[in-house]
Design a protein around this motif. Structure first.
Motif, short mmCIF file in Angstrom:
data_model
loop_
_atom_site.label_atom_id
_atom_site.label_comp_id
_atom_site.label_asym_id
_atom_site.label_seq_id
_atom_site.Cartn_x
_atom_site.Cartn_y
_atom_site.Cartn_z
N LYS A 149 0.82 -1.21 0.00
CA LYS A 149 0.00 0.00 0.00
C LYS A 149 0.85 1.26 0.00
O LYS A 149 0.45 2.30 -0.50
CB LYS A 149 -0.91 -0.04 1.23
CG LYS A 149 -2.19 0.75 1.12
CD LYS A 149 -3.14 0.13 0.10
CE LYS A 149 -4.09 1.16 -0.47
NZ LYS A 149 -4.70 0.72 -1.74
N ASN A 150 2.03 1.18 0.59
CA ASN A 150 2.81 2.39 0.82
C ASN A 150 3.89 2.57 -0.23
O ASN A 150 4.54 1.62 -0.65
CB ASN A 150 3.48 2.33 2.19
CG ASN A 150 2.48 2.56 3.30
OD1 ASN A 150 1.55 3.36 3.13
ND2 ASN A 150 2.66 1.88 4.40
N GLU A 174 6.34 6.74 2.35
CA GLU A 174 5.49 6.32 3.46
C GLU A 174 6.13 5.15 4.20
O GLU A 174 6.03 5.04 5.42
CB GLU A 174 4.11 5.90 2.96
CG GLU A 174 3.23 7.06 2.51
CD GLU A 174 3.57 7.50 1.12
OE1 GLU A 174 4.14 6.69 0.37
OE2 GLU A 174 3.31 8.66 0.77
N THR A 175 6.79 4.26 3.45
CA THR A 175 7.47 3.14 4.09
C THR A 175 8.52 3.63 5.07
O THR A 175 8.63 3.13 6.19
CB THR A 175 8.13 2.27 3.02
OG1 THR A 175 7.14 1.86 2.09
CG2 THR A 175 8.78 1.05 3.63
N ASN A 217 7.00 5.01 8.18
CA ASN A 217 6.66 3.93 9.10
C ASN A 217 7.91 3.33 9.75
O ASN A 217 7.92 3.07 10.96
CB ASN A 217 5.90 2.83 8.36
CG ASN A 217 4.52 3.28 7.97
OD1 ASN A 217 4.02 4.28 8.50
ND2 ASN A 217 3.91 2.60 7.03
N ASN A 220 -1.56 9.50 6.72
CA ASN A 220 -1.45 9.49 5.26
C ASN A 220 -2.71 10.08 4.65
O ASN A 220 -3.79 9.54 4.76
CB ASN A 220 -1.23 8.07 4.76
CG ASN A 220 -0.82 8.04 3.32
OD1 ASN A 220 -0.98 9.02 2.60
ND2 ASN A 220 -0.28 6.93 2.89
#
Lengths: 737, 737
Positions: free
Chosen positions: B554-555, B559-560, B563, B571
């Protein structure tokens, strides 16, 4: 402006019975959630297929809209071309063919014998004057005929098919419903009327109306998808995507379409809308490219061959063009607005078809005089955007003295040469500026008349004329004073000023001034022209034009028309941060509100409330003393609840968790009672009455809320709704059925 | 996820004393309003000037940021170029000159004598092997030296200067404050470390870090503008603009920069931000073009000469490239993540500088073996994006058999010719795919190491290699089977497949798969390449790549990393509409909350509350029985209030209109009491506890709220805040001062 206005009598009646404008739910609420839950619980293969279909439906719809939009746009292009050619002559073998098709398959240089002008047909062996007269006559008659037909279509069958349609789409996507605006009849009439309007030679474009056509197609495609159409948010998302497809096919600018939808059209733009717009715009562009109505095989309509070399001094004319574009835009908007007021104040609006006919005749007469006005605008723009390395269609390059002039004695030769070229320059500059001025007046009268008409192409043409004129002046100056310190950067062999770049920048400035678009305009322009090298210049021009325009008038042409027609609309682009008001300064205080309490209301009392008060909705509170908020019920919903109740007099059960609204005397005494819970919005957004207005406005703009209840320490203190104005002038464009 | 999490012990301590992350005010609240009101009341000329300055300050800042960003980027370009050249040789006359400058002013064809390679310098008359060894030795040593220096700079002086910086900027613009991330030291170290990192030959790009540099410049420029910097919303706006400028100078893509800032960086994007981004990006691009560090005079770095003619069958390989890009992106992200986990699990993170040095050595050794890896990535991309009409730098076109081959007997000649060409093709395809594979592994290890490193250029290179390989295969297939029905559309004279277009599409797919950017990526790519004719293909490739990538993970990469580092971040791109939860399902219920009541709190009791509870904030209610909401006070604010109170024991006056929070025993009994009113948020947003989560999330996403109080019939029922995770792994990148 943002007060909970009571509507005028006439309008409130409309609102209560058959609302012309209705606010949609900002979010998919109960019904879609229940459906989702049901779907999720379906077992086995049936469940898998159902869930896939449920997730895939929007995409099916989006692809269908894209394909159909591309196909319809191709058809419109072909039809416009044929009609435009028909004004000049016809194909003797097959009358239904456009000139291009009629003369297809010939060797280069071979004369096309199948295509005959009206002059040749009418006076085969006759005098030149007779020929010219026949030609001129047909040109005038067809102009008026086409315009009258188009306008009559619009007036008789689909009043909403007039104008560009973009203001209405903005209102629609702002969350209001406008009955009939996207009907199949509107689609049919706009699709037929648009080519006629374009072919009539009136000063209008087909770009804006194509967006409207795409949205109509979208509404048609969505008819079998009831759950999408019934869901306000989803419906608007796919409408945004359709608008992107419209721009995509209008300019051959898929990326520009997505950004247009993002910037200009949509009030709020979640991620999935971006995707759907993306897909829809691409599918439409690919369809158009596949059908290839112009037989050119490319999407960029007005190719510019811009050199990337520019000199510092050129920033001055470019900035001036930007400023001029802004001023012109503000002036044009004022002019257009004034003309609309005159149209309304005089009896002119009672004779819309006649007005259009007269306008077409006048336009044809005036346009025949100047070569730049006689040709279709799109061809003129192509010529203006071309530099002087290619063929010179309209003598735009003749004024540029060839660098290979033989050297002569200075006092004679150079002066003569310069004089000759500058006199030619001045005449062309004069003609270009005259064209720009005349087209401004004609467009101001046409945009808003009862005929499908876009503003994009006329603005582009006017801007390109002015820009090219400035470029020619600069070029002449540089040629006349090559030694000046200003032009020190120029190369010695001439070729310093690229006049086509000036035309593009002029066009960008004019469009920026009129539409006040920013980033989408730049992208559209540079997809339109392929001029990647002048993106910085385009951005500067659009920016300066918008700044200048905003200084003179806050609204762009679309917002102006939204105001002119009194559509309910909250401009999302305005910046409310300068607003030092608090919500309590502008709210409708609780003592002026009609509240429904949980204490005991009989049906007759509710009906009386609906009759007496003309608010669009009523807060529901526990008691008037504590004013603890239970919910909010809209006028339409309350009305619906009472209607259903009167049809089925059985007492309805209420869900255990919902706040109930019922008469104090219970069902026990045998009298029917109503539960309003299913119609009540039980989750209204509450904010402190001391909230700054900027935050409230953000709620309206970004979340799409319809109203906010204002509280102090938990008690209702007032209400703020989105601006809803009485729908008065809409009567003139109300659908006839 | 969205619960009002109590922080872990260590983190809460940080939060209470010196918060590393702190949520900024979503809106300019009291202080700016008061300042505005004061300004509006200033009389005379002083007032006019003050108001003008007040309105103009953001623009002055934005222009300054643009100019400085352009200048710094130019400096970095020059420095990178010089350092890269220094690895191969030096200018004998003036050692501080890059090869381009050293050899400037020569006639075409003339040999540059001033520039000597290290081989020539070391072994003037020596053996070829000695020369090669010297050359190779310097190449290796400089690689390690540059990488070590850069990494040491980062580790010793500014830990935040490592990596790309974009995840952090996203978090910053999401409304959190990260101390030290934009400090002048970070700017200095990143500006010095970046050219060293680039020149070391590691598999990294300078584009992402340039965005970070631009944001650091912004923070520096804003230092004198205290009122802008103190105002969270304004500060973020100008930061967004700086990010746009960063992309603008990194790719020469001002429009792409604005869209990047719009799509990728900003949580919410009001109209004025768009303008400031526009201006900042243009100013930066113009500055860069004016300084012109590459002496090319143009902004488009990788010019593609794409023909607009394409055939239907080409859609298949293009779509496959899109799918491959998506899969590769997801795989790369997984790989990168795994490597980071290994780095943490093993002791590797304790030796960051050593790790970078080893990596640089390994990269240099491996890269020297393959021609496509030896050259700098940017030069390789230029070659891959070029079709075979121009000069053929790396033998990429040698495999294409010339159409002018003499006709031979079929069974011999053609087969031979095809064989020869196909063997050459297969070797080049193999090398290209090998390069892509090796670069993938190297980049996965590099991106995240303790050195400034961007992901954009490596992805672009890998995608371009793969795309070119696919193009070569298609070309060979077409050449081998020209009569096949698949290639029926191809012209007879060859020239059917344009391999450079495949390279661009491959690059777009890879970038789409890794970054999951959409519209901004397309615009950046087409500003980067000038390939206006393949915009539809680019859009398709990016779309397919994103879809495919989203299917697997999904990321995106940014975004990864958010996280991975446990940054607090919501997000905004995720679509919460599938979410059927109501707020009450996920809220922290009132019985688990620590509420402050209006009944009577002594300072000691408040201090005890702060000690006992580790929530980030406390709702303020009238009584715990009615739970009528008066406001909300953040932990930091409460702490500040108590600090100030303990410094000045005088009782403070409270404004008459504010809800007061005071001990029941009044000042009359002589004990000091505290008014918390100035520190309390008196206008918290309240919503029903039955609100769907999607609406709550929209509030967080689009309005930038920090928390929402949830009510039922006016009584507080619970609280929802933005996700704030414990800041555990941040300790590794905590600023040393």
């Amino acid at each position: 402006m943002l007060r909970h206005d009571a509507l005028s009598d006439e309008a409130s009646l409309v609102a209560a019975r058959r609302p012309l404008f209705r606010l949609q739910d900002p979010l998919p609420l109960c019904a879609p959630r229940a459906r989702k839950a049901r779907l999720a619980s379906l077992p086995g293969l049936h469940g898998v297929v159902s869930r896939m279909w449920d997730a895939g439906r929007p995409w099916v719809a989006v692809v269908l809209v894209g394909v159909l939009t591309g196909a319809v746009a191709s058809g419109l292009d072909v039809l416009s071309g044929w009609l435009s050619d028909l004004r000049m002559g016809k194909c003797t073998d097959m009358w239904w063919m456009s000139r291009g098709l009629c003369c297809a398959g010939l060797e280069p240089g071979e004369q096309c014998r199948a295509w005959r002008t009206w002059g040749e047909i009418a006076a085969k062996e006759g005098h030149v004057v007779a020929r010219a007269l026949a030609q001129y006559g047909v040109y005038m008659v067809t102009a008026v005929l086409f315009a009258l037909t188009s306008s009559a279509f619009v007036n008789v069958f689909a009043p909403f098919a007039f104008h560009t349609g973009i203001p209405e789409i903005k209102v629609l996507l702002g969350g209001y419903v406008m009955r009939g605006f996207l009907s199949p009849m509107t689609l049919l009439i706009k699709s037929l009327g648009l080519p006629l309007a374009v072919a009539s030679g009136l000063s209008l474009g087909k770009e804006g109306p194509l967006v409207h056509v795409a949205c109509c197609i979208c509404d048609l495609v969505l008819r079998p998808f009831e759950s999408l159409r019934g869901n306000g948010a989803r419906h608007r998302e796919i409408l945004s995507a359709a608008a992107a497809a419209g721009v995509s096919v209008a300019f051959g600018a898929p990326l520009g379409g997505v950004l247009f939808s993002l910037e200009e059209i949509s009030t709020f733009f979640p991620g999935s809308t971006l995707w759907q717009s993306f897909v829809c715009a691409i599918v439409a562009a690919v369809t158009l490219q596949y059908i290839d109505p112009f037989n050119t095989g490319k999407l960029a309509l007005f190719t510019v061959t811009a050199s990337q070399v520019w000199r510092g001094f050129e920033l001055v004319p470019w900035l001036l063009l930007g400023v001029a574009g802004g001023i012109w835009g503000a002036w044009f908007i004022r002019l257009n607005e004034e003309w609309e007021r005159i149209r309304r104040a005089s009896g002119l609006r009672e004779w819309p078809v006649t007005e259009v006919g007269a306008l077409a005749l006048f336009t044809a007469v005036v346009s025949y005089l100047v070569v730049f006005m006689r040709v279709p605008s799109s061809e003129l723009v192509v010529a203006l955007f071309q530099d002087c390395s290619g063929p010179d269609a309209y003598g735009l390059c003749e004024c540029v003295p060839r660098p290979s002039l033989p050297a002569r004695p200075r006092e004679q030769g150079l002066t003569l040469g310069t004089q000759r070229s500058s006199s030619n320059t001045s005449s062309i500059v004069f003609l270009l500026l005259l064209t720009a001025f005349a087209k401004t007046l004609l467009t101001a009268a046409t945009f808003g008349a009862s005929i499908p008409a876009g503003i994009f192409l006329p603005s582009l043409t006017i801007g390109a004329c002015a820009g090219r004129a400035v470029g020619l002046v600069m070029d002449a100056l540089q040629k006349a004073h090559p030694q000046s310190w200003v032009f020190a950067d120029c190369p010695a062999d001439g070729g310093c000023i690229n006049t086509s770049v000036y035309a593009v920048i002029g066009a960008a400035s004019a469009l920026g001034g009129v539409t006040r678009m920013t980033i989408s305009l730049v992208v559209i322009l540079f997809e339109l022209t392929g001029a990647i090298d002048i993106v910085i210049q385009l951005m500067m021009a659009v920016m300066v034009a918008k700044f200048t325009g905003d200084y003179f008038s806050k609204n762009g042409i679309y917002e102006t028309w939204i105001n002119l027609r009194n559509y309910p609309f909250l401009n999302t682009k305005l910046d409310y941060r300068r607003d030092t008001f608090l919500a309590r300064h502008v709210m409708t205080p609780v003592n002026e509100l009609a509240c429904v309490t949980d204490e005991g209301w009989e049906v007759s009392r509710l009906e009386a409330l609906l009759d007496e008060e003309d608010y669009r909705g009523f807060p529901v509170v526990k008691t008037m003393r504590t004013r603890v908020i239970l919910g909010y019920i809209g006028r339409a919903e309350l009305w619906e609840a009472l209607m259903i109740d009167s049809r089925s007099p059985q007492p309805q059960t209420t869900s255990a968790t919902s706040a109930k609204l019922r008469p104090a005397r219970h069902a026990a005494d045998g009298r029917p009672w109503v539960s309003l819970a299913p119609w009540m919005d039980e989750i209204p957004v509450c904010m402190s009455q001391d909230t700054p207005m900027e935050l409230v406005v953000q709620m309206f703009q970004r979340i799409g809320l319809r109203f906010v209840l204002l509280t102090r320490q938990g008690a209702l203190m007032g209400l703020l709704t989105r601006m809803v104005r009485p729908a008065f002038p809409m009567s003139s464009v109300q659908p006839p059925h």
